[in-house]
Design an enzyme around this catalytic site. Sequence first.
Site, PDB file in Angstrom:
ATOM      1  N   ASP A   1       6.558 -11.989  41.789  1.00  0.00           N
ATOM      2  CA  ASP A   1       5.229 -12.440  42.204  1.00  0.00           C
ATOM      3  C   ASP A   1       4.652 -13.237  41.032  1.00  0.00           C
ATOM      4  OD1 ASP A   1       2.613 -12.766  42.948  1.00  0.00           O
ATOM      5  OD2 ASP A   1       2.115 -10.628  42.981  1.00  0.00           O
TER       6      ASP A   1
ATOM      7  N   GLY B   1       1.838 -15.165  39.740  1.00  0.00           N
ATOM      8  CA  GLY B   1       0.417 -15.378  40.043  1.00  0.00           C
ATOM      9  C   GLY B   1      -0.248 -16.327  39.060  1.00  0.00           C
TER      10      GLY B   1
ATOM     11  N   THR C   1      -2.127 -15.617  36.512  1.00  0.00           N
ATOM     12  CA  THR C   1      -2.169 -15.152  35.124  1.00  0.00           C
ATOM     13  C   THR C   1      -0.861 -14.501  34.687  1.00  0.00           C
ATOM     14  OG1 THR C   1      -4.529 -14.681  35.435  1.00  0.00           O
ATOM     15  CG2 THR C   1      -3.483 -13.731  33.477  1.00  0.00           C
ATOM     16  N   LEU C   2      -0.294 -13.676  35.567  1.00  0.00           N
ATOM     17  CA  LEU C   2       0.893 -12.893  35.183  1.00  0.00           C
ATOM     18  C   LEU C   2       2.024 -13.079  36.196  1.00  0.00           C
ATOM     19  CD1 LEU C   2      -0.896  -9.505  34.303  1.00  0.00           C
ATOM     20  CD2 LEU C   2      -0.053 -11.192  32.654  1.00  0.00           C
TER      21      LEU C   2
ATOM     22  N   LYS D   1       4.856 -10.941  37.852  1.00  0.00           N
ATOM     23  CA  LYS D   1       5.272  -9.553  38.031  1.00  0.00           C
ATOM     24  C   LYS D   1       6.662  -9.547  38.658  1.00  0.00           C
ATOM     25  CE  LYS D   1       1.501 -10.085  39.391  1.00  0.00           C
ATOM     26  NZ  LYS D   1       0.546 -11.195  39.135  1.00  0.00           N
TER      27      LYS D   1
ATOM     28  N   GLU E   1       2.428 -14.650  50.167  1.00  0.00           N
ATOM     29  CA  GLU E   1       1.951 -13.637  49.230  1.00  0.00           C
ATOM     30  C   GLU E   1       1.296 -12.427  49.920  1.00  0.00           C
ATOM     31  OE1 GLU E   1      -0.555 -15.407  46.287  1.00  0.00           O
ATOM     32  OE2 GLU E   1      -1.089 -13.476  45.425  1.00  0.00           O
TER      33      GLU E   1
END
Length: 267
Positions: free
Chosen positions: A6, A8, A10-11, A13, A70
């Site tokens: 995933d 995203g 910012t991060l 995962k 998502e």
Amino acid sequence: MKIGIDAGGTLIKVAYTNGDLPEFIKFPISRLQYVASWISEFSNAKICITGGKAALLKTYMNQKAVDIVEFEATSSGVSYLLARNDIPVKAFILTNVGTGTSIHYINKGEHQRVGGTGVGGGTIMGLSKLLTGITDYETIVTTASKGARDRIDLKVSHIYEGSEPPIPGDLTASNFGNIAILASEGQLTKEELLASVVGLVGETVATVSVLAAGQSGLTSIVFVGSSFIGNDLLKEVVQRYTVLRGALPMFIENGEYSGAIGCLLYL
Ligand code: ADP
């Protein structure tokens, strides 16, 4: 090897498995290229990607990968985590507090996005930087946990001083709205400012979620997203405010990996 990703705002995962229980790892979005080269070491892996940066990540990869929507990934990941943790709730509001916040209605297999707010984990990062200059996530979270909000936020009980308010006095009447005190007292500390930023985000997220739950005739709200990582203050604010407003909050371990898990389950 199966890998669910995933990617995203910012991060990134990642959930991966060789048939056993999934393992989890996360990277900052600035390491997108590194993640592509890390995945390339698993040459026979089946890969599924979701998230706003999925297409960009794929441009750095030399392996095939499927991509899925998502919201579908997140809701299937959450259902998996609820079952794994023996939490029997089937109909609930799912609030994903990521960089921004998105809110979904989930009832057995059915799911639907019901809304969201731009107030989320990104707001914590941005306002924290603007108000205190701090940019490191862990420093923000630990500093916020030591702060008090009463010199910055205006509570309903402050306004109804000396009389009985028509709504709980503990509700915030105005985040950052304690103007009289703000004007007359000295410097605010970083701890106070950051605690109030977390308060603003937590109360907004809880309030919007409770309204979404009421609209759908539900009371259970499952909160996920990396904004809760190491951030007990945010959890406390969301928990307290959700209960105060009449709904039932739930947090699940590894909830921030729901999208990555949903990808894994798709393979
Ligand atoms: P997205 O899918 O949009 O990247 P996430 O669910 O990963 O969203 O949540 C991002 C938020 O998580 C950030 O805005 C921040 O508040 C918080 N966060 C948790 N850990 C970190 C970290 N190590 N670095 C930056 N932000 C972090």
